[in-house]
Structures are given as C-alpha cells and as structure tokens.
Design a protein around this motif. Structure first.
Motif, PDB file in Angstrom:
ATOM      1  N   ARG A  76       0.815  -1.225   0.000  1.00 49.33           N
ATOM      2  CA  ARG A  76       0.000   0.000   0.000  1.00 49.33           C
ATOM      3  C   ARG A  76       0.842   1.265   0.000  1.00 49.33           C
ATOM      4  O   ARG A  76       0.337   2.339  -0.316  1.00 49.33           O
ATOM      5  N   VAL A  77       2.104   1.178   0.418  1.00 44.27           N
ATOM      6  CA  VAL A  77       2.899   2.415   0.525  1.00 44.27           C
ATOM      7  C   VAL A  77       4.098   2.511  -0.412  1.00 44.27           C
ATOM      8  O   VAL A  77       4.619   3.602  -0.606  1.00 44.27           O
ATOM      9  N   LEU A  78       4.527   1.394  -0.971  1.00 41.57           N
ATOM     10  CA  LEU A  78       5.764   1.437  -1.755  1.00 41.57           C
ATOM     11  C   LEU A  78       5.719   2.487  -2.862  1.00 41.57           C
ATOM     12  O   LEU A  78       6.712   3.170  -3.110  1.00 41.57           O
ATOM     13  N   GLY A  79       4.581   2.649  -3.490  1.00 45.26           N
ATOM     14  CA  GLY A  79       4.463   3.629  -4.569  1.00 45.26           C
ATOM     15  C   GLY A  79       4.528   5.063  -4.092  1.00 45.26           C
ATOM     16  O   GLY A  79       4.730   5.981  -4.878  1.00 45.26           O
ATOM     17  N   ALA A 108       4.921   2.442 -11.426  1.00 45.68           N
ATOM     18  CA  ALA A 108       3.607   2.610 -12.055  1.00 45.68           C
ATOM     19  C   ALA A 108       3.192   4.084 -12.135  1.00 45.68           C
ATOM     20  O   ALA A 108       2.068   4.462 -11.837  1.00 45.68           O
ATOM     21  N   VAL A 109       4.144   4.925 -12.532  1.00 42.56           N
ATOM     22  CA  VAL A 109       3.858   6.361 -12.661  1.00 42.56           C
ATOM     23  C   VAL A 109       2.906   6.587 -13.830  1.00 42.56           C
ATOM     24  O   VAL A 109       3.127   6.067 -14.931  1.00 42.56           O
ATOM     25  N   LYS A 110       1.837   7.357 -13.570  1.00 42.41           N
ATOM     26  CA  LYS A 110       0.882   7.664 -14.638  1.00 42.41           C
ATOM     27  C   LYS A 110       1.430   8.795 -15.509  1.00 42.41           C
ATOM     28  O   LYS A 110       2.160   9.641 -15.008  1.00 42.41           O
ATOM     29  N   ASN A 111       1.031   8.837 -16.775  1.00 45.61           N
ATOM     30  CA  ASN A 111       1.525   9.865 -17.707  1.00 45.61           C
ATOM     31  C   ASN A 111       3.035  10.034 -17.607  1.00 45.61           C
ATOM     32  O   ASN A 111       3.544  11.133 -17.412  1.00 45.61           O
ATOM     33  N   ALA A 149      14.843   9.454  -8.095  1.00 42.64           N
ATOM     34  CA  ALA A 149      14.309   9.427  -6.729  1.00 42.64           C
ATOM     35  C   ALA A 149      12.957  10.128  -6.634  1.00 42.64           C
ATOM     36  O   ALA A 149      12.159   9.832  -5.746  1.00 42.64           O
ATOM     37  N   LEU A 150      12.704  11.073  -7.561  1.00 48.95           N
ATOM     38  CA  LEU A 150      11.471  11.864  -7.488  1.00 48.95           C
ATOM     39  C   LEU A 150      10.440  11.430  -8.532  1.00 48.95           C
ATOM     40  O   LEU A 150       9.370  12.022  -8.618  1.00 48.95           O
ATOM     41  N   ILE A 151      10.764  10.381  -9.298  1.00 53.27           N
ATOM     42  CA  ILE A 151       9.945  10.034 -10.471  1.00 53.27           C
ATOM     43  C   ILE A 151       8.483   9.801 -10.088  1.00 53.27           C
ATOM     44  O   ILE A 151       7.570  10.169 -10.824  1.00 53.27           O
TER      45      ILE A 151
END
Ligand code: ATP
Length: 237
Positions: A76-79, A108-111, A149-151
């Motif tokens: 639940r938090v890794l993302g 799993a970054v959107k856009n 790191a900020l992706i």
C-alpha cells in the motif's frame, strides 16, 4: 490521518548472526520534516533505512510508514515512497530517458512521458535526456539520480549519503533541491550521513546512531553546541 508521523519505529532490532546491526531503536519522524541519521561506519544507518523500505526484515520491533505496517502493508505504501543510494546503479548504455522510463514503470507512474518532461525541466536534464548514462558527467549523473528518486512524486524520500563524493557546488545544489521539494510538496525526507556539515545544512533534526543504538536526537544547533569536534569524532568510533 493528519498529525500522524510519516515514520514510526519502535524497539527495532536487526541481528546478523551475533552482530546487533540495529539495537532497540525507536523514533517518530514528523510529516514534512527532514531528518538526518548520522553515524560512522557500521552504525546501523543503512540497515535502519532498508528496514523502513521493507527490503530487510527486522529481527524484532515494529515499523509504520505513512500509516501502514511494514512489511505487512508494504504494497500500500511502496508507490508513495522512493529511495536513493549510491548502490543503485543505472544501466550505462541506456539513455537517461530510457533509465527514467524503467524506474517510472517500476513505480507505475501515470503519464510517464509528461512526468519525465517535468523532471527534465525542474532538474535541467533537457540537453542530455537522450544521452547514454555512461556518457554523463558526475554532476549530470547526480541530476539523473535525483530525477529517479522523485519520479513517482514520493511523499517520503529515503536517501543514503545524498551528497557524499559530490563537489561542493553540486552538493549545495542537491541540498537546495531537496529543501525545495520538501517545501513545495510537504514531503518527508530521511537521510543517512557520515557528515555533520551535510546534516546541519539540510536537516531539521539529527539522530545520532552508534553501534546500532541511538546516541542522541536533537536539532542540528543543539547537537553542534553539545559536541565539539573531538566528541563528534568519538561518536564515529
Ligand atoms: P555505513 O555508513 O558504512 O554504510 P551504516 O551505519 O550504514 O554504515 P550498516 O550498513 O547498517 O551501517 O551496518 C551495521 C552493521 O551490520 C555492520 O556491522 C555491518 O557489518 C553489519 N551488516 C550490515 N549488513 C549485513 C549483512 N547483510 N550481513 C551481515 N552483516 C551485515
């Protein structure tokens, strides 16, 4: 819930056979704060951070990150968190854009193309986005590491020695960028460091670790006042 800590560890212990890498460590990290874990070689900083990430299992003790139990609720938090360490390498033959795409997909970054464009803008990656990672200067690699790191736009960022081995200007730039990121996003940052000066310039709070235990925990001002150079070196023994 609002007001809860970003990180809470209680009676955290990690044994490697007979080595007490982390020994009965408890602390709470407030949301939106920047905290430095300061200590010498083998103090237990990296192990503590790896347990908070859910990458190393504690021998005993409890960990909560962003209101989730680690490792039970890690999914639940890794993302919502990210991690940067000199030990995480990027494939040299791939371009910066390809590397960032891999890490973006991992989280799993959107856009993702838009996020990469945004980071390229914020971190001045534009001119070398399509250059292989192996052909970058040290300063450019630092920018790419920060972009990685900020992706996923993390609420919680864990860093291992973020400015170690950087020249002073690049180190200043990294610290400034981390402070801006915290300010603009209310993000929480926890970093491991050997370097009191790094911690003093960047952090609101310093936790000193020695041989797996917490030796001290206070504001950088108070820590600086309490320890002169000699006693601070003592901490690193
Ligand atoms: P450094 O600044 O050198 O990275 P550190 O404060 O991060 O030090 P850790 O890397 O957490 O310290 O190590 C704490 C202790 O645990 C050390 O004695 C180390 O040798 C030991 N240790 C760490 N990882 C392992 C492992 N995978 N197996 C066995 N011992 C380990």
């Amino acid at each position: 819930p609002k007001g809860s800590a970003a990180i809470e560890v209680a009676q955290l212990t990690k044994l490697y056979k007979t080595i007490r890498a982390v020994d009965d460590v408890s602390f709470r990290i407030a949301r939106g704060s920047i905290t430095g874990l300061l200590g010498g070689n083998g103090a237990g900083k990296t192990t503590t951070i790896a347990m908070i990430m859910g990458l190393v299992l504690p021998t005993s003790g409890r960990i909560r990150v962003l209101d989730c139990a680690i490792p039970e609720e890690s999914a639940r938090v890794l993302g919502r968190m990210n991690f940067e360490s000199p030990y995480v390498d990027m494939p040299m033959r791939l371009t910066v854009r390809q590397n960032l795409t891999i890490f973006g997909k991992l989280y799993a970054v959107k856009n993702l193309p838009a996020r990469i464009a945004q980071l390229a803008d914020d971190l001045d990656l534009g001119e070398f986005l399509d250059r292989p990672n192996g052909k970058l200067s040290a300063g450019q690699k630092t920018r790419v590491a920060l972009a990685k790191a900020l992706i996923n736009h993390p609420e919680l960022l864990l860093l291992d020695e973020p400015t170690a081995s950087l020249d002073p200007d690049t180190a200043d730039w990294v610290r400034q960028h981390l402070q801006d990121y915290r300010k603009e996003n209310g993000a929480t940052i926890l970093l491991a460091s050997h370097n009191m000066l790094e911690v003093e310039r960047l952090c609101d709070r310093v936790i000193i670790m020695k041989r797996g235990r917490i030796e001290d925990d206070d504001s950088p001002d108070k820590i600086m006042a309490r320890y002169n150079r000699a006693t601070l070196e003592e901490v690193f023994l």
